[in-house]
Design a protein around this motif. Sequence first.
Motif, PDB file in Angstrom:
ATOM      1  N   ALA A  27       2.996   4.581  11.517  1.00  0.00           N
ATOM      2  CA  ALA A  27       2.569   3.178  11.514  1.00  0.00           C
ATOM      3  C   ALA A  27       1.050   3.076  11.509  1.00  0.00           C
ATOM      4  O   ALA A  27       0.476   2.271  10.760  1.00  0.00           O
ATOM      5  N   ILE A  28       0.391   3.892  12.322  1.00  0.00           N
ATOM      6  CA  ILE A  28      -1.078   3.884  12.345  1.00  0.00           C
ATOM      7  C   ILE A  28      -1.629   4.327  11.000  1.00  0.00           C
ATOM      8  O   ILE A  28      -2.568   3.728  10.468  1.00  0.00           O
ATOM      9  N   SER A  29      -1.043   5.367  10.410  1.00  0.00           N
ATOM     10  CA  SER A  29      -1.499   5.863   9.103  1.00  0.00           C
ATOM     11  C   SER A  29      -1.350   4.804   8.020  1.00  0.00           C
ATOM     12  O   SER A  29      -2.239   4.634   7.178  1.00  0.00           O
ATOM     13  N   ILE A  30      -0.249   4.093   8.032  1.00  0.00           N
ATOM     14  CA  ILE A  30      -0.040   3.026   7.052  1.00  0.00           C
ATOM     15  C   ILE A  30      -1.075   1.927   7.242  1.00  0.00           C
ATOM     16  O   ILE A  30      -1.662   1.427   6.266  1.00  0.00           O
ATOM     17  N   CYS A  31      -1.337   1.568   8.485  1.00  0.00           N
ATOM     18  CA  CYS A  31      -2.331   0.522   8.757  1.00  0.00           C
ATOM     19  C   CYS A  31      -3.736   0.966   8.350  1.00  0.00           C
ATOM     20  O   CYS A  31      -4.517   0.171   7.824  1.00  0.00           O
ATOM     21  N   ILE A  32      -4.061   2.230   8.588  1.00  0.00           N
ATOM     22  CA  ILE A  32      -5.357   2.758   8.151  1.00  0.00           C
ATOM     23  C   ILE A  32      -5.490   2.611   6.641  1.00  0.00           C
ATOM     24  O   ILE A  32      -6.506   2.150   6.127  1.00  0.00           O
ATOM     25  N   CYS A  33      -4.450   2.995   5.924  1.00  0.00           N
ATOM     26  CA  CYS A  33      -4.462   2.919   4.464  1.00  0.00           C
ATOM     27  C   CYS A  33      -4.593   1.473   3.985  1.00  0.00           C
ATOM     28  O   CYS A  33      -5.330   1.193   3.043  1.00  0.00           O
ATOM     29  N   CYS A  34      -3.903   0.569   4.650  1.00  0.00           N
ATOM     30  CA  CYS A  34      -3.940  -0.847   4.257  1.00  0.00           C
ATOM     31  C   CYS A  34      -5.327  -1.458   4.432  1.00  0.00           C
ATOM     32  O   CYS A  34      -5.673  -2.414   3.738  1.00  0.00           O
ATOM     33  N   VAL A  35      -6.123  -0.908   5.333  1.00  0.00           N
ATOM     34  CA  VAL A  35      -7.483  -1.418   5.531  1.00  0.00           C
ATOM     35  C   VAL A  35      -8.493  -0.613   4.712  1.00  0.00           C
ATOM     36  O   VAL A  35      -9.357  -1.181   4.037  1.00  0.00           O
ATOM     37  N   MET A  36      -8.393   0.713   4.766  1.00  0.00           N
ATOM     38  CA  MET A  36      -9.391   1.558   4.102  1.00  0.00           C
ATOM     39  C   MET A  36      -9.359   1.453   2.587  1.00  0.00           C
ATOM     40  O   MET A  36     -10.414   1.480   1.944  1.00  0.00           O
ATOM     41  N   CYS A  37      -8.181   1.330   2.004  1.00  0.00           N
ATOM     42  CA  CYS A  37      -8.087   1.312   0.543  1.00  0.00           C
ATOM     43  C   CYS A  37      -8.852   0.142  -0.078  1.00  0.00           C
ATOM     44  O   CYS A  37      -9.679   0.361  -0.959  1.00  0.00           O
ATOM     45  N   PRO A  38      -8.638  -1.087   0.357  1.00  0.00           N
ATOM     46  CA  PRO A  38      -9.419  -2.161  -0.249  1.00  0.00           C
ATOM     47  C   PRO A  38     -10.909  -2.083   0.071  1.00  0.00           C
ATOM     48  O   PRO A  38     -11.752  -2.355  -0.795  1.00  0.00           O
ATOM     49  N   VAL A  39     -11.239  -1.664   1.277  1.00  0.00           N
ATOM     50  CA  VAL A  39     -12.656  -1.576   1.647  1.00  0.00           C
ATOM     51  C   VAL A  39     -13.359  -0.500   0.828  1.00  0.00           C
ATOM     52  O   VAL A  39     -14.445  -0.732   0.277  1.00  0.00           O
ATOM     53  N   MET A  40     -12.758   0.675   0.729  1.00  0.00           N
ATOM     54  CA  MET A  40     -13.380   1.758  -0.046  1.00  0.00           C
ATOM     55  C   MET A  40     -13.394   1.435  -1.534  1.00  0.00           C
ATOM     56  O   MET A  40     -14.349   1.790  -2.233  1.00  0.00           O
ATOM     57  N   SER A  41     -12.379   0.741  -2.034  1.00  0.00           N
ATOM     58  CA  SER A  41     -12.383   0.320  -3.437  1.00  0.00           C
ATOM     59  C   SER A  41     -13.517  -0.664  -3.699  1.00  0.00           C
ATOM     60  O   SER A  41     -14.188  -0.590  -4.729  1.00  0.00           O
TER      61      SER A  41
END
Length: 134
Positions: free
Chosen positions: A86-100
């Motif tokens: 769950a934490i990994s999914i949440c990290i991805c949901c935030v980091m992906c748009p920010v890093m993009s």
Amino acid sequence: MPKNKFQDAVFTVIMAAIMVYGMIVYNVALNMGSVTGETFLAALHELPIMGPIAFVLEFFIVGKLARKMAFTVMRPTDRPAFITYAISICICCVMCPVMSLIATILFKDTKTFGTFIQPWAMNFPMAMLYQMFY
């Protein structure tokens, strides 16, 4: 999972380096149209820029935010593996748009909303897979 701040920092450095390099390789391959030895070398040029950005975001902001988000649907008594997912999914949901968004601002010639949305949409499924399998 890390037990103290030092372990957390080491884990974040490793995770950020692998995730960022993998995503850069993926984006360079999309831009070049194939994966070759050049793809891996070209990706190394962006790593010193994007790696530290990802580390700072993850370690100081996104990690804490992701834990809060994950525990809105998870309970501390749930299985530790599921909490980690769950934490990994949440990290991805935030980091992906920010890093993009950061990559669009730093590396794209045109800086429009569409120029940001396309890489985000292309990166999200791959980032989620990398995050889950790593």
